[in-house]
Design a protein around this motif. Structure first.
Motif: not given
Length: 86
Positions: A31-35, A38-48
Motif C-alpha cells: 500500500s505504501e507503493a500504491a499510495r 496513486g495519491g488519494d486514489d491508491w486503493r485500485d493500485l493494490m493488486q498492481p
C-alpha cells in the motif's frame, strides 16, 4: 534487470525507492507503493502493487512475507510485506 512487462513500472520503481530509503532489514507494505503512485486514489493500485512485487521477486530483488515468513504473493491472502532479498 527489467521487470516483467505486465508490471506497472511506476509501482516497481516506487517499491525499489521505498526499500532503498529504509534500513536493509526493514519492510514495506504494498500500500505504501500504491499510495506513492496513486495519491488519494491508491486503493485500485493494490493488486498492481502486489503484481509489481511479484515481478521483483522473479528478478531476485525482493521477498514477500506474511507474519515474518516468505510467501508466494500470487497465492497469499491478507496483508503482506516486501523486503530486500536476504
Amino acid at each position: 534487470m527489467t521487470p516483467s512487462s505486465g508490471a506497472d513500472p511506476r509501482l516497481v520503481a516506487s517499491i525499489r525507492d521505498l526499500l532503498a530509503a529504509r534500513d536493509a532489514d526493514k519492510t514495506i507494505c504494498p500500500s505504501e507503493a500504491a499510495r506513492a503512485v496513486g495519491g488519494d486514489d491508491w486503493r485500485d493500485l493494490m493488486q498492481p502493487a502486489r503484481d509489481a512485487a511479484q515481478s521483483l521477486v522473479e528478478l531476485g530483488e525482493v521477498e514477500v512475507t506474511q507474519k515474518g515468513e516468505v510467501v508466494d504473493v500470487t497465492t497469499a491472502r491478507g496483508p503482506v510485506r516486501i523486503r530486500r532479498k536476504r
